[in-house]
Structure formats: structure tokens, C-alpha cells
Design a protein around this motif. Structure first.
Motif, PDB file in Angstrom:
ATOM      1  N   LEU A 185     -25.215 -37.287   8.453  1.00  0.00           N
ATOM      2  CA  LEU A 185     -24.233 -36.465   9.175  1.00  0.00           C
ATOM      3  C   LEU A 185     -23.720 -35.383   8.241  1.00  0.00           C
ATOM      4  CD1 LEU A 185     -22.043 -35.940  11.489  1.00  0.00           C
ATOM      5  CD2 LEU A 185     -20.588 -37.442  10.143  1.00  0.00           C
ATOM      6  N   MET A 186     -23.703 -34.170   8.716  1.00  0.00           N
ATOM      7  CA  MET A 186     -23.070 -33.071   7.997  1.00  0.00           C
ATOM      8  C   MET A 186     -22.022 -32.460   8.922  1.00  0.00           C
ATOM      9  SD  MET A 186     -24.744 -29.771   6.072  1.00  0.00           S
ATOM     10  CE  MET A 186     -25.344 -29.009   7.569  1.00  0.00           C
ATOM     11  N   ALA A 187     -20.785 -32.363   8.450  1.00  0.00           N
ATOM     12  CA  ALA A 187     -19.688 -31.854   9.270  1.00  0.00           C
ATOM     13  C   ALA A 187     -18.990 -30.721   8.530  1.00  0.00           C
ATOM     14  CB  ALA A 187     -18.688 -32.968   9.591  1.00  0.00           C
ATOM     15  N   ILE A 188     -18.769 -29.610   9.236  1.00  0.00           N
ATOM     16  CA  ILE A 188     -18.120 -28.429   8.662  1.00  0.00           C
ATOM     17  C   ILE A 188     -16.775 -28.239   9.348  1.00  0.00           C
ATOM     18  CG2 ILE A 188     -18.324 -25.950   8.258  1.00  0.00           C
ATOM     19  CD1 ILE A 188     -21.351 -26.268   8.504  1.00  0.00           C
ATOM     20  N   ASP A 189     -15.741 -28.119   8.550  1.00  0.00           N
ATOM     21  CA  ASP A 189     -14.397 -27.918   9.089  1.00  0.00           C
ATOM     22  C   ASP A 189     -14.283 -26.491   9.617  1.00  0.00           C
ATOM     23  OD1 ASP A 189     -11.718 -27.737   9.669  1.00  0.00           O
ATOM     24  OD2 ASP A 189     -11.051 -28.750   7.853  1.00  0.00           O
ATOM     25  N   ILE A 190     -14.126 -26.375  10.943  1.00  0.00           N
ATOM     26  CA  ILE A 190     -14.008 -25.044  11.565  1.00  0.00           C
ATOM     27  C   ILE A 190     -12.617 -24.852  12.163  1.00  0.00           C
ATOM     28  CG2 ILE A 190     -16.472 -24.822  12.027  1.00  0.00           C
ATOM     29  CD1 ILE A 190     -15.909 -25.642  14.925  1.00  0.00           C
ATOM     30  N   PRO A 220     -18.774 -28.432  -0.156  1.00  0.00           N
ATOM     31  CA  PRO A 220     -17.547 -28.217   0.640  1.00  0.00           C
ATOM     32  C   PRO A 220     -17.697 -28.621   2.097  1.00  0.00           C
ATOM     33  CG  PRO A 220     -18.681 -26.149   0.319  1.00  0.00           C
ATOM     34  CD  PRO A 220     -19.459 -27.163  -0.465  1.00  0.00           C
ATOM     35  N   VAL A 221     -18.657 -29.478   2.396  1.00  0.00           N
ATOM     36  CA  VAL A 221     -18.845 -29.992   3.748  1.00  0.00           C
ATOM     37  C   VAL A 221     -18.880 -31.506   3.670  1.00  0.00           C
ATOM     38  CG1 VAL A 221     -20.095 -27.955   4.534  1.00  0.00           C
ATOM     39  CG2 VAL A 221     -21.368 -29.882   3.589  1.00  0.00           C
ATOM     40  N   VAL A 222     -18.559 -32.153   4.779  1.00  0.00           N
ATOM     41  CA  VAL A 222     -18.606 -33.607   4.846  1.00  0.00           C
ATOM     42  C   VAL A 222     -20.056 -34.040   5.008  1.00  0.00           C
ATOM     43  CG1 VAL A 222     -17.907 -35.634   6.175  1.00  0.00           C
ATOM     44  CG2 VAL A 222     -16.294 -33.750   5.828  1.00  0.00           C
ATOM     45  N   MET A 223     -20.496 -34.979   4.156  1.00  0.00           N
ATOM     46  CA  MET A 223     -21.852 -35.517   4.267  1.00  0.00           C
ATOM     47  C   MET A 223     -21.787 -37.036   4.173  1.00  0.00           C
ATOM     48  SD  MET A 223     -24.339 -32.899   2.181  1.00  0.00           S
ATOM     49  CE  MET A 223     -25.750 -33.632   2.974  1.00  0.00           C
ATOM     50  N   VAL A 224     -22.391 -37.696   5.155  1.00  0.00           N
ATOM     51  CA  VAL A 224     -22.432 -39.153   5.219  1.00  0.00           C
ATOM     52  C   VAL A 224     -23.841 -39.552   5.633  1.00  0.00           C
ATOM     53  CG1 VAL A 224     -21.433 -41.235   6.237  1.00  0.00           C
ATOM     54  CG2 VAL A 224     -20.008 -39.216   5.921  1.00  0.00           C
ATOM     55  N   ALA A 225     -24.362 -40.634   5.020  1.00  0.00           N
ATOM     56  CA  ALA A 225     -25.685 -41.135   5.381  1.00  0.00           C
ATOM     57  C   ALA A 225     -25.565 -42.576   5.846  1.00  0.00           C
ATOM     58  CB  ALA A 225     -26.646 -41.025   4.204  1.00  0.00           C
ATOM     59  N   TRP A 226     -26.233 -42.900   6.958  1.00  0.00           N
ATOM     60  CA  TRP A 226     -26.318 -44.273   7.455  1.00  0.00           C
ATOM     61  C   TRP A 226     -27.772 -44.736   7.358  1.00  0.00           C
ATOM     62  CZ3 TRP A 226     -23.230 -40.724  10.147  1.00  0.00           C
ATOM     63  CH2 TRP A 226     -21.853 -41.029  10.184  1.00  0.00           C
ATOM     64  N   ASP A 227     -27.942 -46.023   7.067  1.00  0.00           N
ATOM     65  CA  ASP A 227     -29.297 -46.565   7.013  1.00  0.00           C
ATOM     66  C   ASP A 227     -29.774 -46.892   8.415  1.00  0.00           C
ATOM     67  OD1 ASP A 227     -28.062 -48.914   7.757  1.00  0.00           O
ATOM     68  OD2 ASP A 227     -28.247 -49.870   5.806  1.00  0.00           O
ATOM     69  N   THR A 228     -30.936 -47.526   8.499  1.00  0.00           N
ATOM     70  CA  THR A 228     -31.507 -47.825   9.810  1.00  0.00           C
ATOM     71  C   THR A 228     -30.731 -48.884  10.565  1.00  0.00           C
ATOM     72  OG1 THR A 228     -33.015 -49.380   8.718  1.00  0.00           O
ATOM     73  CG2 THR A 228     -33.831 -47.139   9.116  1.00  0.00           C
ATOM     74  N   ASP A 229     -29.842 -49.624   9.849  1.00  0.00           N
ATOM     75  CA  ASP A 229     -28.965 -50.596  10.514  1.00  0.00           C
ATOM     76  C   ASP A 229     -27.629 -49.977  10.897  1.00  0.00           C
ATOM     77  OD1 ASP A 229     -30.844 -52.613  10.260  1.00  0.00           O
ATOM     78  OD2 ASP A 229     -30.156 -53.133   8.238  1.00  0.00           O
ATOM     79  N   LEU A 230     -27.506 -48.648  10.724  1.00  0.00           N
ATOM     80  CA  LEU A 230     -26.282 -47.890  11.019  1.00  0.00           C
ATOM     81  C   LEU A 230     -25.114 -48.363  10.170  1.00  0.00           C
ATOM     82  CD1 LEU A 230     -26.352 -47.328  14.895  1.00  0.00           C
ATOM     83  CD2 LEU A 230     -27.612 -46.197  13.062  1.00  0.00           C
ATOM     84  N   ARG A 231     -25.390 -48.634   8.910  1.00  0.00           N
ATOM     85  CA  ARG A 231     -24.333 -48.931   7.941  1.00  0.00           C
ATOM     86  C   ARG A 231     -24.257 -47.772   6.968  1.00  0.00           C
ATOM     87  NH1 ARG A 231     -24.541 -54.942   5.650  1.00  0.00           N
ATOM     88  NH2 ARG A 231     -22.551 -54.182   4.842  1.00  0.00           N
TER      89      ARG A 231
END
Length: 665
Positions: A220-225, A128-139
């Protein structure tokens, strides 16, 4: 290589020689890109890249970002039919038997990339949280289901998309810092709005390392507050009920509103009130169609996050000038709020008619604006202006609703303060009109007096003092205190003073005069059928001095005894019988007679001079005795000195002091 769990995808394998020629090709590579091995072996590996520029393709293939032995990242590969396939790729350097380098490249479609195990994948994908991963090239290399739902707002969450330089959720410079140093960023608040709806996230950035300690990227982990944001707004409203309206002062109440809103809601707040609420020494003109720039109201309060309030055109207390085209004028006329989430300073806006404001808007970076009317009980009291300069987030409709609620609560306090001010001014005017304008001591005594209205409650009580010339050069000194505050107490005081003067002219002795006055007002209560809960009651001290005999006769109706300072002596308080207050109808009063030498000082006062919450009356009388120690000082200066000594803070009751010094005949 990637983990080999039961659900892990099988990668496509290709081998690239040191010269950049494909020398190996697996069956999965054929299925992924459509090339059979005989079609691709011996061809440059750059033919599989989507970049149009050949030099860029070669630079990328040959490790233009470094000569690492191992690298993980995103690759845009070309299918045999010309379409693009975004892959998650891993490149490993190997040495051939002849010593020449080669690279093994394993790739899987980005959409099929998994975190590694069948247990964690569904758990994180549906978290229930936003999770996004970027590689070392920031993609963007991976995202869960919650992040997919924000694709319309943050398109760079799409797998394969690079992180833009102006990314607000994850600024690239911040992501690079986390990737290089490994220090996570915790609880960074990010806000964005869409169609007037504001969302707030608490974000966390941390580096992801492989089992071999190599850096794989940043997550990145983002929690809706947003709901927590709503609780903050509710807490702000609760604070408003406590912090706004702590006094009955109009300007103080307006300043409390401004101080509460900055910086919790806005970076700059001004409160401007109409002439009826905040009158000045000179009346203001009213808003009219004939001339621009007419003053409409006065600046009551302002607060800013900028030191010195440089974003204010007018200081506190000054008239505020607005052209008819200004939103301020529209708010005054309509009584409704003005909401401009993005302030436009281009030609053709209302700022064209207000160049001074336009200059401040540009200079201070004012980019979002709200103007909220202050209305209470059907009356428009003024306008509160809220602006953001440092906070880059535009105001939302939720912010406007919060500002209107704060304004509504402040307006009630302002209206109460306005009504109090009107009544206070009227009561004070009546009180001062009823008190003697000039003291008359004749040849018998010298006189001085002070009267200070209360700073709390309704501001004015029923204290009074008087000097009454009598026959045979005698003189009467009076001090009294009517119960209650406000206009009623002042009016009752005036009636008592008039009745006392009438009885004094009859030459009655002090005890008889007080008994007659008590009987008169008790009978008046019965005739006028006054409520038993609010009878007229007053304490009074009546003193008659005869300079020919130096005899002084006094009687008290529940009042404190005077202070007597004889020449060369200390202040003393005579043992005076305490009669019943005026208005009770008991008529129990007795006179006491003293002989006073020339130069004797008498101090008549009300309890407001000596009474304090933290001390009793006896302590107050001791303080007064010390303040009167220099009984030979000039009376006017002594009067001021006593007041300054005894009244050190806001008085809770009226303060009255009457000083009389007998002359040497």
C-alpha cells in the motif's frame, strides 16, 4: 532466500522433518529463540508456535493453507522464556536422500526485516508517503517511518498485525483481489477524521512479486492530499461567487446554493427562508413557546443525490414545521450553527419530539448533520440544512466552516434579492396604479392594450399609455417611455401622465402640447436643482383622432412612429418628424396630419416591444409589421398574438402595446 546485501540480517535456520520434528538448528536460531540445539532437536516443531490450540498449530505447520514447495509469511514464535517473537519467515521444501520431504525454515525478527538493499531501504523508510506491505496471509510485514506515525489511527499497520475485515484504508477483499489478479488499484481516495480534524489520502495498492515470479504480498502506498482537499474547498468558494446570485430571484438563489453544495459537500441540502424573505399566499405563525409544530419558514430549495428527493419532508414552497426542541429552532433563536457529526436517533434526543423526521433519518441513513444560519446585514433570513447519507464520512469542523462561508455568500445574494423583490413589488404596484384601469374610446374607436414589466434590471420601467376623451368627440391616444427603472421611473411616469392630461384638456394641438410639456419639466428640473446626471427625460407619442372628419394629427417627442394598417393593406410606419424628448427644454416638435378610413388599425408601442440585442430597430419594426398582418382580427386577441410573437424570451425593458381601430360611421 532474502538478499545478501551488506546490511541484510542473517536468518535463523531450522529444519523440520516430514513428521513435523525438528532435525536441524542453527546458531542464529539459538540466539533468536533461546533454545540450544540439544534442547530442541527431536521435539515437535509445534512447540515453537504461539497458538494455544494444538490442532491449529499442527495444521499450520503442515501446510494447512496449501502444500506449496515455497511459502513466505509471518510466524508468531515462542521464545524459551515464553514471550512472543513476530518473525518474517520463509519455508522451502527439500527432498532427503531417502525421498522423504523436509522443510527448511528461515526466520528473522519482523522488526529487522529489510527490503533488500542498503540503497533502497533508507530511501523507502524515510519516503514522504505512507508505505505498508502485507504478506499473502494479509499480515503486516513491513512499514516505513511515515506509516509508523499513523499507528494511533490505523493500528493494523503494526508489523505482525492482521488486516481487519473492516479496514477502511485497505479493505481485505480488495487486497485479496489485487493479490490474486495482480491488477493494481490506483488513486483510491480515503478520508478519516480524528478530534474533528479531517485527513485525506490518495491510496495505491499493487502486488509484490519475487524474482522467481512468486507472489510475496501486497504493498500500500498512500499520499496525504489534505492540502489538495483545501484547494478543492477554495475552488468551491470561487464557484460560489460565480454560481450563487445569478438572478434577483429569492428561490433561484436558494436553489443555486443547494445545487452547489450537492454532492461536493453534502448528499442532501435544504434551504428554508423566513416569511419576510419568502412570503406566501397565507401568513405564517411565529415561533412561540405555547405549541409545538408551528410553521416558522418556507422551503425555498432542496437538492439530493437521491432521485426524486425522497429524503425531504416538505416540497419546495411549502411551510416547514418544527418543534421548539428542534435544532432548527435553536439556530433561528441564536443565529449560530448547529453541528452534529454523528446523528443519534436513540431515545432522549431532539428527534423524540419529531417522529416524522426521525423516520426519515432512519430510512435514508442520515448519519451526520449541519444546520447553518443565513444571515446578512444583521438580518436572519433562514437556515440551510446539510446532511450526508451515501457518503459515510462524518462532517468535520472544516466542513462546517466551509458551509458557513457558502451560507454567508448566499445570504448576501438572498438579501439583495429580497430588497429587489420589495422594491420591485412596490414599483410594480405603483406602475399599475398609475396606468389607466379602463380604456375609453367612445363611439370613435375600439381599443385594446398590454403592459409587461421588465424581467431584468429593476423590473419596472416608466412606460405608460393612455386614452383621453376630448371635446367634440375627439380622442387622444398616448404612449410614452420614461428613462430609468424602478420606483423613481414609475413616479415620474405618473407625473407626466397627469400633466399631459391637464394640457390635453386645454385642447392644445399635439406639437404645442409636447412643447409645453417639455418646457414644464425642464423648468421643474431647474427649480428642484436636479443633478445634471439624472434629469427627467421621456419619449412620447401623442395622437388626436377626430371621428367626424376622420383626421388624425400626431406628434413625436423622440418616440417611434406608430404602425398603421389600412383596410385590406399592410402595416406601414409614417414618416413622422422625430422631436426632442421631454425634459430637455428644446421645444422642437412638429405635427403631421393623416386621414384614416373606417376600420384602420393604429398600433402605438414602446421600444421594449421591438428592440433586441441581436437585431436593430428596423428589423423589429419589420417583425411587428408581419405580426399585425391580420388587421381585421378582434383587438384583444390580436393584442395577445402580437405580444406572443414579438416577446419570445425574458424582456430587457418594459413592453407596452396600445391598439386602436377606427369605427365605420
Amino acid at each position: 532466500m532474502w538478499g545478501r546485501g551488506a546490511d541484510a540480517p542473517v536468518p535463523a535456520i531450522g529444519v523440520l522433518s516430514g513428521e513435523g520434528v525438528m532435525v536441524g538448528w542453527s546458531k542464529m536460531a539459538e540466539d533468536l529463540l533461546g533454545y540450544r540445539s540439544e534442547e530442541i532437536l527431536g521435539r515437535p516443531g509445534t512447540d515453537l508456535r504461539m497458538e494455544r490450540d494444538r490442532a491449529e498449530r499442527i495444521w499450520t505447520w503442515r501446510g494447512g493453507q496449501g502444500d506449496e514447495d515455497h511459502r513466505v509469511g509471518m510466524l508468531d514464535l515462542r521464545h524459551r522464556d515464553g514471550t512472543q517473537i513476530v518473525t518474517r519467515s520463509e519455508r522451502i521444501r527439500i527432498d532427503t536422500p531417502g525421498g522423504a520431504p523436509a522443510w527448511v525454515i528461515a526466520a528473522i525478527p519482523a522488526s529487522a526485516f529489510t527490503i533488500g538493499t542498503s540503497v533502497l531501504e533508507p530511501l523507502l523508510a524515510a519516503a514522504p508517503v505512507v508505505m505498508v506491505a502485507w504478506d499473502t496471509d494479509l499480515r503486516s510485514a513491513w512499514r516505513n517511518e511515515r506509516a509508523q506515525g499513523l499507528e494511533g489511527v490505523f493500528p493494523y499497520f503494526q508489523v505482525g498485525r492482521p488486516l481487519p475485515e473492516d479496514g477502511s484504508v485497505a479493505p481485505p477483499e480488495l487486497v485479496r483481489t489485487v493479490l490474486a489478479g495482480g491488477e493494481p488499484v490506483l488513486d483510491r481516495e480515503v478520508r478519516w477524521s480524528q478530534d474533528g480534524e479531517e485527513r485525506t489520502f490518495s491510496t495505491f495498492l499493487f502486488r509484490v512479486d519475487g524474482l522467481d515470479a512468486r507472489h510475496l504480498g501486497v504493498c500500500l502506498m498512500a499520499i496525504d492530499i489534505t492540502y489538495s482537499r483545501a484547494r478543492e474547498r477554495l475552488a468551491l468558494l470561487r464557484r460560489a461567487s460565480v454560481e450563487i446570485g445569478t438572478t434577483l430571484d429569492v428561490q433561484q438563489t436558494a436553489q443555486e446554493l443547494a445545487d452547489l453544495a450537492v454532492p461536493r459537500l453534502a448528499d442532501y441540502v435544504s434551504v428554508d427562508l423566513t416569511e419576510a424573505v419568502m412570503p406566501g399566499p397565507k401568513p405564517l405563525e411565529r415561533l412561540g413557546p405555547m405549541a409545538a409544530g408551528v410553521p416558522v419558514f418556507r422551503r425555498a430549495a432542496l437538492t439530493s443525490v437521491q432521485g426524486g428527493v425522497p429524503d425531504a419532508l416538505w416540497p419546495q414552497g411549502q411551510p416547514v414545521y418544527v418543534p421548539p426542541s428542534s435544532p432548527l429552532s435553536a439556530v433561528l433563536e441564536s443565529g449560530t450553527s448547529y453541528f452534529e457529526p454523528v446523528v443519534h436517533i436513540s431515545p432522549g434526543t431532539w428527534l423524540d419530539d419529531d417522529p416524522h423526521r426521525a423516520h426519515v433519518v432512519r430510512t435514508m441513513g442520515m448519519h451526520t448533520l449541519m444546520m447553518v444560519p443565513l444571515k446578512a446585514r444583521g438580518r436572519l433570513l433562514g437556515v440551510a440544512t446539510l446532511i450526508r447519507t451515501v457518503d459515510e464520512t462524518p462532517f468535520t469542523r472544516d466542513d462546517l466552516m466551509l458551509a458557513e462561508e457558502l451560507a454567508a455568500r448566499a445570504a448576501l445574494s438572498l438579501d439583495n434579492a429580497r430588497q429587489y423583490t420589495v422594491e420591485h413589488d412596490a414599483a410594480l404596484a405603483l406602475q399599475r396604479q398609475l396606468l389607466p384601469r379602463k380604456l375609453c374610446g367612445g363611439d370613435a374607436i375600439d381599443l385594446a392594450s398590454r403592459y409587461l414589466p421588465s424581467d431584468v434590471h429593476q423590473g419596472v420601467g416608466g412606460d405608460w399609455y393612455d386614452t383621453i376623451p376630448l371635446q367634440d368627440s375627439r380622442i387622444a391616444l398616448v404612449v410614452g417611455d420614461v428613462t430609468g427603472h424602478g420606483i423613481n421611473a414609475a413616479a415620474s411616469m405618473g407625473r407626466l401622465r397627469t400633466a399631459m392630461r391637464t394640457l390635453a384638456y386645454l385642447g392644445l394641438p399635439p406639437d404645442e402640447l409636447l412643447s409645453r410639456l417639455d418646457e414644464l419639466y425642464a423648468r421643474q428640473d431647474e427649480e428642484e436643482d436636479r443633478s445634471a446626471l439624472s434629469p427627467i427625460a421621456a419619449t412620447c407619442l401623442y395622437v388626436v383622432y377626430d371621428p367626424a372628419t376622420r383626421r388624425c394629427v400626431m406628434a413625436s417627442a423622440g418616440h417611434l412612429p406608430p404602425a398603421i394598417v389600412r383596410p385590406g393593406g399592410e402595416a406601414a410606419f409614417p414618416d413622422l418628424p422625430t422631436g426632442t424628448p421631454i425634459g430637455l427644454g428644446l421645444g422642437s416638435h412638429r405635427s403631421v396630419e393623416f386621414e384614416l378610413d373606417g376600420g384602420t388599425l393604429l398600433a402605438l408601442y414602446t421600444d421594449g416591444l421591438i428592440e433586441r440585442r441581436e437585431s436593430d430597430l428596423e428589423e423589429g419594426m419589420r417583425r411587428l409589421s408581419a405580426a399585425l398582418d391580420d388587421g381585421t382580427a378582434p383587438l384583444d386577441g390580436l393584442c395577445t398574438s402580437v405580444i406572443d410573437t414579438m416577446v419570445t424570451e425574458a424582456a430587457e425593458d418594459d413592453v407596452t402595446l396600445l391598439l386602436a381601430r377606427t369605427r365605420r360611421l
